[in-house]
Design an enzyme around this catalytic site. Structure first.
Site, PDB file in Angstrom:
ATOM      1  CD  GLU A   1      -2.878  -1.520   2.146  1.00 15.50           C
ATOM      2  OE1 GLU A   1      -3.039  -0.645   3.012  1.00 15.50           O
ATOM      3  OE2 GLU A   1      -3.413  -2.633   2.210  1.00 15.50           O
TER       4      GLU A   1
ATOM      5  CG  ASN B   1      -0.292  -6.537  -2.167  1.00 16.57           C
ATOM      6  OD1 ASN B   1      -0.734  -7.077  -3.189  1.00 16.57           O
ATOM      7  ND2 ASN B   1      -0.875  -6.670  -0.986  1.00 16.57           N
TER       8      ASN B   1
ATOM      9  CG  HIS C   1      -9.529  -6.091   0.139  1.00 13.97           C
ATOM     10  ND1 HIS C   1      -9.789  -7.278   0.799  1.00 13.97           N
ATOM     11  CD2 HIS C   1      -8.215  -5.828   0.346  1.00 13.97           C
ATOM     12  CE1 HIS C   1      -8.678  -7.706   1.388  1.00 13.97           C
ATOM     13  NE2 HIS C   1      -7.709  -6.846   1.123  1.00 13.97           N
TER      14      HIS C   1
ATOM     15  CD  GLU D   1      -4.207  -7.968   0.758  1.00 14.00           C
ATOM     16  OE1 GLU D   1      -5.119  -7.408   1.400  1.00 14.00           O
ATOM     17  OE2 GLU D   1      -3.013  -7.691   0.902  1.00 14.00           O
TER      18      GLU D   1
ATOM     19  CG  ASP E   1     -12.207  -9.467   0.784  1.00 15.67           C
ATOM     20  OD1 ASP E   1     -12.136  -8.413   0.104  1.00 15.67           O
ATOM     21  OD2 ASP E   1     -11.667  -9.590   1.886  1.00 15.67           O
TER      22      ASP E   1
HETATM   23  O1  9MR Z   1      -7.082  -9.104   7.469  1.00 21.94           O
HETATM   24  C1  9MR Z   1      -6.018  -8.540   8.187  1.00 21.94           C
HETATM   25  C2  9MR Z   1      -6.423  -8.300   9.637  1.00 21.94           C
HETATM   26  O2  9MR Z   1      -6.693  -9.544  10.268  1.00 21.94           O
HETATM   27  C3  9MR Z   1      -5.318  -7.559  10.384  1.00 21.94           C
HETATM   28  O3  9MR Z   1      -5.768  -7.224  11.669  1.00 21.94           O
HETATM   29  C4  9MR Z   1      -4.946  -6.285   9.629  1.00 21.94           C
HETATM   30  C5  9MR Z   1      -3.765  -5.571  10.302  1.00 21.94           C
HETATM   31  O4  9MR Z   1      -2.625  -6.392  10.297  1.00 21.94           O
HETATM   32  O5  9MR Z   1      -4.591  -6.582   8.287  1.00 21.94           O
HETATM   33  C6  9MR Z   1      -5.608  -7.218   7.561  1.00 21.94           C
HETATM   34  O6  9MR Z   1      -5.145  -7.514   6.244  1.00 21.94           O
HETATM   35  C7  9MR Z   1      -4.892  -6.403   5.403  1.00 21.94           C
HETATM   36  C8  9MR Z   1      -3.705  -6.748   4.536  1.00 21.94           C
HETATM   37  O7  9MR Z   1      -2.595  -7.097   5.337  1.00 21.94           O
HETATM   38  C9  9MR Z   1      -3.326  -5.592   3.613  1.00 21.94           C
HETATM   39  N1  9MR Z   1      -4.470  -5.185   2.824  1.00 21.94           N
HETATM   40  C10 9MR Z   1      -5.698  -4.913   3.563  1.00 21.94           C
HETATM   41  C11 9MR Z   1      -6.064  -6.105   4.448  1.00 21.94           C
HETATM   42  C12 9MR Z   1      -7.364  -5.841   5.182  1.00 21.94           C
HETATM   43  O8  9MR Z   1      -7.218  -4.770   6.060  1.00 21.94           O
END
Ligand code: 9MR
Length: 328
Positions: A138, A180, A216, A245, A247
């Site tokens: 990001e 990413n 997402h 990722e 969904d």
């Molecule tokens: O799904 C993930 C969640 O369980 C964690 O708490 C969070 C912080 O580490 O990250 C979420 O995953 C993220 C991913 O690492 C990067 N893209 C967005 C995802 C959803 O927030």
């Protein structure tokens, strides 16, 4: 399997197609035998949903904890799954993926030393058992077009991205290195900014191997052709490209909504394959695992391929068919 995908598992179809179909996983879920069975049978790769992030593996300077991540890697090795590392550098406001002790380091040389210690320990620990890493996650502002003003950008300046990729390559000459990004699927301006960033890196000879679009799909289906065009432009730069990722929340767990969801999953896979992309990861195995319920303040976002009883949803068959028909 490619001729008659319904007679095979998703992983079998993907294996024959030379495609990676993955899920975000967590060691706590893997300990559930029903979850473990579906993961091993239906997916051929995994991404750690949180247990390879900085806060998990180095909560204090010099104190490393690979417990959860190692459980994931062991499971993957026992079941022949590819492991994708996620993520070396990711700092977003309100998420604790970068620990406070790192955020307190505001001297550039000291921060460089901290990054080197982290990369050396983490890449060294996992070695070849992790196939590739999201080096930067990001990089662009969530809803904007500028670089995200994270701690690394603030202390090291805009070229922090080039710097950390060079560091990752130096520390691990063979790992595949990815960048990413989120929320480009509905935001052409952000997609352009991300493309410009990546194209600039390629032009400057930064060691970059792959580009992940998270997928997402909070706003539903992307415009027809948008992903194919964008992914094709990344592939044309000589990079690997994948959906990392995915969904797709639906209004309620009704069959009509599940069918609509299946169509969007199929659209994404079709466009991914048409652009030469090689993988689709969903952000979880089954609906109860999703982060989206918390994020959207609901309990029924139902965004994944399996429901709470591990029954395959229509999207599961749609992804299999799309992989098969896009490959044959
Ligand atoms: O799904 C993930 C969640 O369980 C964690 O708490 C969070 C912080 O580490 O990250 C979420 O995953 C993220 C991913 O690492 C990067 N893209 C967005 C995802 C959803 O927030």
């Amino acid at each position: 399997c490619l001729e008659v995908p319904r007679s095979c598992s998703l992983a079998q179809v993907a294996d024959e197609a030379g495609f990676l179909v993955g899920a975000a996983v967590d060691s706590t879920w893997i300990r559930d035998p029903a979850y473990a069975d579906v993961l091993a049978a239906e997916f051929n790769s995994v991404t750690a949903e949180r247990e390879m992030k900085w806060d998990a593996v180095q909560p204090q300077r010099g104190t490393f904890d690979f417990t959860g991540a190692d459980e994931i890697v062991d499971f993957a090795e026992q079941n022949g799954l590819v492991v994708k590392g996620h993520a070396l550098v990711w700092d977003q406001e309100h998420l604790d993926s970068t620990p406070d002790w790192v955020l307190a380091v505001d001297d550039p040389d000291e921060l460089r030393a901290v990054l080197r210690e982290h990369f050396t320990a983490v890449l060294g620990h996992f070695g070849d058992s992790v196939d590739r890493w999201d080096v930067v996650n990001e990089p662009i502002e969530t809803l904007g077009v500028g670089l995200y003003p994270n701690h690394f950008q603030q202390v090291l300046g805009d070229r922090y991205i080039d710097e950390v990729f060079a560091l990752a390559r130096e520390v691990s000459p063979t790992t595949s290195l990815w960048i990413n990004e989120a929320a480009v699927e509905f935001n052409p301006a952000k997609a352009e900014a991300f493309h410009e960033l990546v194209a600039g890196m390629v032009e400057r000879g930064v060691p970059l191997d792959g580009v992940g679009l998270q997928g997402h799909l909070l706003a539903g289906a992307p415009q027809d052709g948008f992903l194919e065009d964008l992914m094709g432009r990344f592939a044309a730069l000589g990079l690997e490209v994948g959906i990392t990722e995915m969904d797709l929340p639906v209004e309620a767990g009704t069959e009509a909504e599940y069918e609509r969801q299946a169509d969007v999953y199929a659209q994404v896979v079709d466009e991914c394959l048409a652009a030469g992309c090689s993988e689709l990861t969903t952000w979880g195995v089954h609906d109860p695992q999703t982060w989206l319920d918390d994020f959207m303040g609901r309990t029924d976002t139902d965004p994944l391929l399996f429901d709470g009883t591990f029954t395959a949803k229509p999207a599961h068959a749609a992804v299999k068919e799309a992989i098969a028909s896009g490959t044959l």
